[in-house]
Motif scaffolding. Structure first.
Motif, mmCIF file in Angstrom:
data_model
loop_
_atom_site.group_PDB
_atom_site.id
_atom_site.type_symbol
_atom_site.label_atom_id
_atom_site.label_comp_id
_atom_site.label_asym_id
_atom_site.label_seq_id
_atom_site.Cartn_x
_atom_site.Cartn_y
_atom_site.Cartn_z
ATOM 1 N N LEU A 220 0.837 -1.205 0.000
ATOM 2 C CA LEU A 220 0.000 0.000 0.000
ATOM 3 C C LEU A 220 0.869 1.251 0.000
ATOM 4 N N GLN A 221 1.933 1.214 0.795
ATOM 5 C CA GLN A 221 2.845 2.362 0.858
ATOM 6 C C GLN A 221 3.437 2.666 -0.514
ATOM 7 N N GLU A 222 3.834 1.619 -1.211
ATOM 8 C CA GLU A 222 4.424 1.806 -2.540
ATOM 9 C C GLU A 222 3.413 2.429 -3.499
ATOM 10 N N LYS A 223 2.155 2.000 -3.419
ATOM 11 C CA LYS A 223 1.124 2.585 -4.264
ATOM 12 C C LYS A 223 0.897 4.058 -3.916
ATOM 13 N N ILE B 107 1.663 8.331 -6.159
ATOM 14 C CA ILE B 107 0.804 9.488 -6.465
ATOM 15 C C ILE B 107 0.978 10.620 -5.450
ATOM 16 N N ALA B 108 1.962 10.526 -4.564
ATOM 17 C CA ALA B 108 2.095 11.497 -3.472
ATOM 18 C C ALA B 108 2.391 12.910 -3.970
ATOM 19 N N GLY B 109 3.078 13.018 -5.090
ATOM 20 C CA GLY B 109 3.384 14.349 -5.633
ATOM 21 C C GLY B 109 4.554 15.009 -4.922
ATOM 22 N N ARG B 110 4.763 16.286 -5.221
ATOM 23 C CA ARG B 110 5.902 16.979 -4.648
ATOM 24 C C ARG B 110 5.616 17.371 -3.204
#
Length: 330
Positions: free
Chosen positions: A123-126, A130-133
């Motif tokens: 889940l962390q990798e997913k 998409i976390a962005g800057r």
């Protein structure tokens, strides 16, 4: 042909969020004859278990006989934290292709487990994708109704007390209904660098300098990643003072993040000062595991709207979203 004995003494063990081991006892005379196992698994809330309508109709799982205990994994899409019932039947496949079957065993109930660390790491990798800057911020804030803060002042020694996390987010999260904490936000508006003036949780906001909750004496854990049938996604992070009860709870269950270098929330030293950043494209929900003294921050009324549609209280995760789901359950 001689009838088969009915399996008995069912034992379910090594239960995870998506697998279990099962064994049972049967007569010695059957051990060399049995060629197949029929295993009937049902969610506990489904009272109409899928037993044979006719003795020669296969049930949900037909498995070739193997030494017991056998591991059941991947035959069903097992959900975490879900109660199931299971019964077994043994069978001999005859030369004409028909089965000689035993009676059904007793039914045994069990509950699947939470996500393990390796599932949370997926889940962390997913979420990282998409976390962005990273954007700078300086305060954590908590929105609520005025009465909530009055109660904390009057009845809780001016402290915000930890409470049990609800069941929002992924169904398999090990924090749901288990971890106590105080929820905070840290997201800022892109154009102002300040917390937004709108909130789904109430018009009163407590703000506290970030370093009061997040510093080199704090451990940071990744807890969850989910959405609620919307385009935007949430990540749940846990801040736990090192050595605290919350820290000990998280240490065995959640992935530990490097506070100075991760994709979600950072605390780093720049020019001799602590600098804080949050991911731009995720809505971060921060659980702080200890009581928080109201005198360490400021309390005031916000000017925006109360956007109830954004509330995540007991929110159910969208099980069809490809962005935030993994293959071991919802």
């Amino acid at each position: 042909m001689e009838l088969l004995s009915t399996p008995h003494s069912i034992d379910v063990s090594n239960i995870t969020c998506d697998s279990f081991r099962i064994s049972w006892a049967m007569e010695n005379s059957d051990l060399e004859r049995v060629t197949h196992y029929f295993i009937d698994l049902n969610k506990k809330e489904n009272k109409n278990s899928n037993k044979f309508k006719h003795r020669d109709v296969p049930t949900k799982l037909v498995a070739k006989a193997v030494p017991l205990p056998m591991t059941v994994r991947g035959h069903w899409f097992l959900s975490p934290r879900t109660e199931y019932s299971v019964a077994v039947q043994t069978a001999v496949k005859q030369s004409d292709g028909e089965y000689l079957v035993s009676g059904w065993s007793e039914t045994v109930e069990f509950c699947t487990g939470d996500y393990a660390k390796e599932h949370l790491a997926q889940l962390q990798e997913k979420a990282e994708q998409i976390a962005g800057r990273m954007l700078r911020f300086s305060v954590f804030y908590r929105n609520h109704h005025k009465e909530y803060f009055q109660h904390a002042r009057t009845h809780c020694g001016n402290m915000l007390q930890p409470y049990l996390k609800d069941n929002s987010g992924s169904h398999g999260s090990p924090t749901s209904g288990m971890l106590h904490g105080v929820f905070f936000s840290c997201n800022t508006e892109f154009n102002t660098g300040q917390p937004p003036q709108d909130s789904p949780y109430g018009r009163w906001r407590f703000q506290i300098p970030a370093q009061r909750l997040f510093n080199p004496s704090t451990n940071l854990y990744f807890a969850d990643f989910y959405c609620m049938y919307t385009a935007y996604h949430y990540a749940i992070l846990v801040l736990a003072p090192k050595g605290s009860l919350g820290d000990r709870f998280c240490r065995d269950r959640l992935p530990l993040l490097d506070i100075a270098c991760n994709k979600f929330l950072t605390c780093s030293v720049e020019d001799g000062e602590l600098v804080f950043r949050h991911a731009q494209d995720l809505i971060l929900e921060i659980i702080y595991t200890e009581p928080v003294d109201l005198s360490l921050g400021t309390l005031g009324e916000i000017s925006g709207h109360q956007l109830m549609s954004l509330s995540t209280a007991d929110a159910k995760k969208d099980p069809s979203c490809k962005t935030c789901n993994i293959s071991v359950g919802r």
